[in-house]
Design an enzyme around this catalytic site. Structure first.
Site, PDB file in Angstrom:
ATOM      1  N   GLU A 173       0.831  -1.220   0.000  1.00  0.00           N
ATOM      2  CA  GLU A 173       0.000   0.000   0.000  1.00  0.00           C
ATOM      3  C   GLU A 173       0.860   1.263   0.000  1.00  0.00           C
ATOM      4  O   GLU A 173       0.405   2.347   0.361  1.00  0.00           O
ATOM      5  CB  GLU A 173      -0.948  -0.029   1.204  1.00  0.00           C
ATOM      6  CG  GLU A 173      -1.878  -1.232   1.229  1.00  0.00           C
ATOM      7  CD  GLU A 173      -3.179  -1.040   0.443  1.00  0.00           C
ATOM      8  OE1 GLU A 173      -3.754   0.057   0.502  1.00  0.00           O
ATOM      9  OE2 GLU A 173      -3.615  -1.996  -0.230  1.00  0.00           O
ATOM     10  N   HIS A 249      -4.385   1.737   7.449  1.00  0.00           N
ATOM     11  CA  HIS A 249      -3.004   2.036   7.033  1.00  0.00           C
ATOM     12  C   HIS A 249      -2.273   2.566   8.257  1.00  0.00           C
ATOM     13  O   HIS A 249      -2.880   3.206   9.119  1.00  0.00           O
ATOM     14  CB  HIS A 249      -2.968   3.133   5.952  1.00  0.00           C
ATOM     15  CG  HIS A 249      -3.424   2.689   4.606  1.00  0.00           C
ATOM     16  ND1 HIS A 249      -4.286   3.449   3.833  1.00  0.00           N
ATOM     17  CD2 HIS A 249      -3.140   1.580   3.877  1.00  0.00           C
ATOM     18  CE1 HIS A 249      -4.508   2.820   2.685  1.00  0.00           C
ATOM     19  NE2 HIS A 249      -3.829   1.684   2.691  1.00  0.00           N
ATOM     20  N   CYS A 371      -2.986  11.307   3.645  1.00  0.00           N
ATOM     21  CA  CYS A 371      -3.331  10.371   2.559  1.00  0.00           C
ATOM     22  C   CYS A 371      -3.202  11.048   1.209  1.00  0.00           C
ATOM     23  O   CYS A 371      -2.922  10.405   0.202  1.00  0.00           O
ATOM     24  CB  CYS A 371      -4.782   9.903   2.685  1.00  0.00           C
ATOM     25  SG  CYS A 371      -5.178   9.069   4.203  1.00  0.00           S
TER      26      CYS A 371
END
Ligand code: SUG
Length: 448
Positions: A173, A249, A371
């Site tokens: 990721e 995350h 993000c």
């Protein structure tokens, strides 16, 4: 030679919508099927970039991808004209249309992982595109992300690695699970890779409710590709209970900048061992002390940290002095977090100020300030080789704001994704954007 950390922000695409596609991401699950406002989302993103620019930081932009993705719908078996493909997908496989229409590439912290030339084995800047295999709608990002990286960072100073093979065992990721700590951005640094599960040890603890998107095996592969040695890396397992509480995350529970690491006490499975390894390896980087700012559950319960995105803040070194946090407004409206941040600023530590840009449109899909950005450390020569059109200044910001106002809708429901007019609007906007950013023919529709 001087170096800078440059924040490359993902520009929100014209199909920004809420489809509830990300199990384990509480905000995405909560807001699925609500109306979105792509115009507002894109403008909020631009305002955040303007804020960083006004603080004297270098800011750049990464373009959104083509959505709905006709190439992916074709790969998934739909045929005919673009309008027919959209209609059939909507009728026969509406979820698939949503997955191929998500504007999720805006969260570029997941686009890939980078290592600066000071750290990599061959003195080049390395990039590995993330495969994002855990979520179907994100797994379709990798090829276009790689193409964007290659067109922005061109030439012999940059090494690009393909995404890891698309299998759950190598779920990657990107930078959302990677933090680089260094005495200064331009000095050699330490790479902290955080993973949710390991394939090699099936008995190791893992989350029970939500998926662990990143594997140890993927993190190790990225470190190998970037030529990072054992003394330059720490691999740490995320606390599985935190993943089950919505920390999908690691950048939802920790953030680092230069010599400061800001994290929640529930971040790691073996906190003591991880911190001790970080401290030991840090010592090899020189005399500058590492500041660990640990937030306890008592000060900020994990639930509040997830709700407010306290750790999805951008922690930045401000040229005028000290560090600042770029925090979502939800941090101001969550009482425990507001109290904690007030205390933090008054404590006289390295973090001197908090800025609260409004990012509600992105936040409702689980995407906070951190993000939305991909950090790249570049020296003067590397900067000179980077596509100049992607950098943000006052003029470029004004042009992009006008571009958004001209092309973006102010209301979008998941059912609108089948509207062939949306595809035309989106392509028209992206075609114009490549000219604004000077990126040439980046998109498949521009080449066919
Ligand atoms: O992958 N949300 C993204 C949010 C990514 C946040 N990134 C970082 N933490 N770095 C995700 O879960 C929601 C899409 C939807 O439901 O429509 C989404 O993909």
């Amino acid at each position: 030679m001087q170096s800078w950390e440059i924040n490359f922000d993902g520009l929100v695409g014209p199909t920004h919508n809420y489809s509830g596609l990300s199990a384990g991401n509480l905000a995405s699950m909560k807001h699925g099927k609500q109306h979105s406002n792509p115009r507002e989302a894109a403008l909020q993103g631009l305002k955040k970039m303007a804020l960083l620019h006004s603080l004297g930081l270098r800011q750049a932009v990464l373009p959104p991808q083509e959505r709905p993705s006709i190439p992916h719908l074709k790969r998934l078996g739909f045929s005919g004209s673009d309008a027919e493909i959209l209609k059939k997908a909507h009728q026969l496989a509406p979820l698939l249309l949503n997955q191929c229409s998500s504007a999720s590439c805006m969260w570029v912290a997941n686009s890939g992982t980078t290592a600066p030339s000071t750290d990599s084995v061959d003195g080049k800047v390395h990039f590995t595109t993330a495969n994002l295999v855990c979520k179907a709608h994100r797994s379709i990002e990798a090829d276009s992300t790689a193409a964007a990286f290659r067109s922005i960072f061109k030439g012999p100073l940059f090494t690009h690695h393909s995404a890891l093979p698309a299998n759950d065992d190598w779920g990657d990721e990107g930078a959302a699970n990677h933090t680089r700590l260094a005495p200064t951005h331009g000095a050699p640094g330490l790479h902290l890779f955080v993973y949710g599960r390991t394939v090699a040890n099936p008995k190791a603890k893992a989350p029970k409710r939500f998926p662990a998107r990143q594997t140890l095996e993927a993190s190790q592969a990225v470190a190998r590709l970037h030529g990072l040695t054992d003394s330059q890396t720490v691999f740490a397992q995320q606390n599985p209970q935190a993943i089950d509480a919505g920390v999908f995350h690691n950048d939802v529970i920790s953030v680092g900048n230069e010599n400061v690491f800001f994290f929640h006490s529930e971040c790691f499975l073996n906190e003591k061992a991880v911190l001790s390894e970080i401290q030991t390896k840090w010592k090899a980087l020189g005399d500058k002390p590492l500041t660990l700012i640990r937030v306890s559950n008592k000060d900020v319960p994990l639930k509040d940290a997830v709700k407010s995105y306290l750790f999805n803040t951008q922690l930045v070194s401000v040229p005028a002095g000290g560090m600042a946090l770029i925090a979502p407004q939800e941090c101001e409206t969550t009482p425990s977090v507001r109290r904690y941040l007030k205390k933090l600023i008054q404590s006289g530590g390295p973090i001197r100020k908090v800025h609260y840009p409004e990012l509600r449109q992105s936040m409702q899909n689980g995407g906070g300030p951190a993000c939305l950005r991909f950090r790249v450390v570049l020296n003067e020569t590397e900067l000179a080789q980077t596509a100049p059109g992607v950098f943000i200044g006052d003029k470029k910001l004004a042009v992009l704001e006008m571009w958004v106002a001209k092309h973006y809708r102010d209301r979008l429901a998941a059912t609108d994704l089948a509207d062939p007019k949306l595809l035309v609007e989106s392509r028209t906007a992206l075609d114009e954007l490549t000219q604004i950013l000077g990126l040439g023919s980046l998109y498949p529709f521009q080449r066919s």
